[in-house]
Write a protein that holds these residues in place. Structure first.
Motif, PDB file in Angstrom:
ATOM      1  N   PRO A 106      48.349  53.801  49.819  1.00 41.66           N
ATOM      2  CA  PRO A 106      49.476  54.224  49.112  1.00 41.66           C
ATOM      3  C   PRO A 106      50.247  53.225  48.527  1.00 41.66           C
ATOM      4  O   PRO A 106      50.871  53.225  47.796  1.00 41.66           O
ATOM      5  N   ALA A 107      49.853  51.846  49.117  1.00 40.47           N
ATOM      6  CA  ALA A 107      50.241  50.561  48.381  1.00 40.47           C
ATOM      7  C   ALA A 107      49.474  49.941  47.446  1.00 40.47           C
ATOM      8  O   ALA A 107      49.708  48.988  47.026  1.00 40.47           O
ATOM      9  N   GLY A 108      48.186  50.948  47.305  1.00 43.73           N
ATOM     10  CA  GLY A 108      47.420  50.258  46.160  1.00 43.73           C
ATOM     11  C   GLY A 108      46.417  49.413  46.561  1.00 43.73           C
ATOM     12  O   GLY A 108      45.633  48.690  45.651  1.00 43.73           O
ATOM     13  N   ASP A 109      45.993  49.335  47.840  1.00 43.87           N
ATOM     14  CA  ASP A 109      44.842  48.555  48.378  1.00 43.87           C
ATOM     15  C   ASP A 109      43.571  49.480  48.195  1.00 43.87           C
ATOM     16  O   ASP A 109      43.549  50.596  48.654  1.00 43.87           O
ATOM     17  N   ARG A 110      42.757  48.852  47.483  1.00 43.21           N
ATOM     18  CA  ARG A 110      41.312  49.441  46.897  1.00 43.21           C
ATOM     19  C   ARG A 110      40.221  49.198  47.841  1.00 43.21           C
ATOM     20  O   ARG A 110      40.064  47.820  48.084  1.00 43.21           O
ATOM     21  N   LEU A 111      39.539  50.056  48.132  1.00 45.79           N
ATOM     22  CA  LEU A 111      38.478  49.728  48.893  1.00 45.79           C
ATOM     23  C   LEU A 111      36.994  49.904  47.805  1.00 45.79           C
ATOM     24  O   LEU A 111      37.184  51.190  47.306  1.00 45.79           O
ATOM     25  N   GLY A 112      36.444  48.676  47.595  1.00 46.21           N
ATOM     26  CA  GLY A 112      35.530  48.690  46.811  1.00 46.21           C
ATOM     27  C   GLY A 112      34.006  48.728  47.395  1.00 46.21           C
ATOM     28  O   GLY A 112      33.892  48.991  48.654  1.00 46.21           O
ATOM     29  N   ARG A 113      33.032  48.370  46.601  1.00 46.98           N
ATOM     30  CA  ARG A 113      31.707  48.269  47.238  1.00 46.98           C
ATOM     31  C   ARG A 113      31.386  46.864  48.099  1.00 46.98           C
ATOM     32  O   ARG A 113      30.326  46.806  48.750  1.00 46.98           O
ATOM     33  N   GLY A 114      32.395  46.047  48.046  1.00 46.33           N
ATOM     34  CA  GLY A 114      32.376  44.813  48.841  1.00 46.33           C
ATOM     35  C   GLY A 114      31.590  43.667  48.223  1.00 46.33           C
ATOM     36  O   GLY A 114      31.645  42.480  48.737  1.00 46.33           O
ATOM     37  N   GLY A 115      31.366  43.583  46.913  1.00 43.30           N
ATOM     38  CA  GLY A 115      30.902  42.574  46.321  1.00 43.30           C
ATOM     39  C   GLY A 115      31.981  41.634  45.576  1.00 43.30           C
ATOM     40  O   GLY A 115      31.714  40.332  45.252  1.00 43.30           O
ATOM     41  N   LEU A 156      44.511  56.844  51.636  1.00 41.80           N
ATOM     42  CA  LEU A 156      43.845  56.579  52.739  1.00 41.80           C
ATOM     43  C   LEU A 156      44.154  55.094  53.257  1.00 41.80           C
ATOM     44  O   LEU A 156      44.478  54.203  52.373  1.00 41.80           O
ATOM     45  N   ALA A 157      44.252  54.895  54.632  1.00 34.37           N
ATOM     46  CA  ALA A 157      44.362  53.536  55.032  1.00 34.37           C
ATOM     47  C   ALA A 157      42.929  52.766  54.752  1.00 34.37           C
ATOM     48  O   ALA A 157      41.939  53.377  55.117  1.00 34.37           O
ATOM     49  N   VAL A 158      43.050  51.754  54.267  1.00 37.83           N
ATOM     50  CA  VAL A 158      41.761  51.094  53.742  1.00 37.83           C
ATOM     51  C   VAL A 158      41.821  49.639  54.590  1.00 37.83           C
ATOM     52  O   VAL A 158      42.926  48.925  54.445  1.00 37.83           O
ATOM     53  N   PRO A 159      40.664  49.110  54.778  1.00 36.31           N
ATOM     54  CA  PRO A 159      40.709  47.628  55.192  1.00 36.31           C
ATOM     55  C   PRO A 159      40.984  46.647  54.054  1.00 36.31           C
ATOM     56  O   PRO A 159      40.593  47.076  52.995  1.00 36.31           O
ATOM     57  N   VAL A 160      41.765  45.750  54.374  1.00 30.51           N
ATOM     58  CA  VAL A 160      42.144  44.819  53.423  1.00 30.51           C
ATOM     59  C   VAL A 160      41.706  43.143  53.750  1.00 30.51           C
ATOM     60  O   VAL A 160      42.016  42.974  54.991  1.00 30.51           O
ATOM     61  N   GLU A 161      41.043  42.512  52.941  1.00 29.23           N
ATOM     62  CA  GLU A 161      40.780  41.128  52.993  1.00 29.23           C
ATOM     63  C   GLU A 161      41.572  40.236  52.157  1.00 29.23           C
ATOM     64  O   GLU A 161      42.396  40.862  51.044  1.00 29.23           O
TER      65      GLU A 161
END
Length: 187
Positions: free
Chosen positions: A123-132, A159-164
């Motif tokens: 909901p905050a805009g954190d995007r889960l991509g493919r990791g590259g 969804l809740a996504v991991p963020v780096e």
């Protein structure tokens, strides 16, 4: 989480994926940010990703300039103008890329709207991509007032996504049910 989303995507029947692509096209074209854009940076969907080809062709037909990414050896993204479906070729990692002259990594700055792939968004805009990290680099070049949207299926939004630390947020999600404005949180 990546494996789970990718597995769920493979279970979507082709007819459902085609219907989602048409709905995404319609939702994007109805979104004011896209309808008034002179230049849209987007990408060619592959495999079971939410389809972008109907949207790319509709944008081109409307006279909108469309920029598509070209993956560089260091995983950064160069950009080239899309001139039609015959302008697309198979590239590394199963990607589809334009065949025209590249414009440089900073060409994305000219876009009025940027559409990126992903697997999920919070909901905050954190995007889960493919990791590259390719799209995180490209998003870092986009001006703060430029709408950025991750293209997803409806059940991948919120969804809740991991963020780096290097991850870049997006301002919107574009899905078959509509465009969702995301609330960027401080921190």
């Amino acid at each position: 989480m990546r494996a789970s989303v990718l597995a769920a995507r493979t279970l979507r029947p082709p007819a459902a994926r085609d219907a989602a692509a048409e709905a995404i096209r319609a939702q994007a074209l109805a979104w004011e940010a896209v309808s008034r854009a002179r230049t849209v940076a987007a990408y060619v969907s592959v495999g079971t990703e939410p389809g972008t080809r109907p949207l790319l062709d509709a944008l081109l037909a409307s006279g909108t300039r469309v920029l598509l990414p070209v993956l560089l050896d260091d995983n950064d993204l160069d950009w080239a103008a899309y001139t039609g479906p015959d302008d697309i070729m198979s590239a590394a990692r199963g990607l589809q890329e334009p065949t025209g002259a590249t414009l440089g990594v900073d060409a994305v700055r000219a876009a009025d709207v940027v559409l990126v792939p992903g697997l999920a968004v919070s909901p905050a805009g954190d995007r889960l991509g493919r990791g590259g990290g390719s799209y995180d680099r490209a998003l870092a070049r986009v001006g703060s007032g430029t709408p950025t949207a991750v293209v997803l299926y409806d059940d991948e939004v919120g969804l809740a996504v991991p963020v780096e630390a290097h991850d870049r947020r997006v301002s919107h999600a574009l899905a078959p049910r509509g465009v969702v404005a995301l609330t960027a949180l401080d921190g």
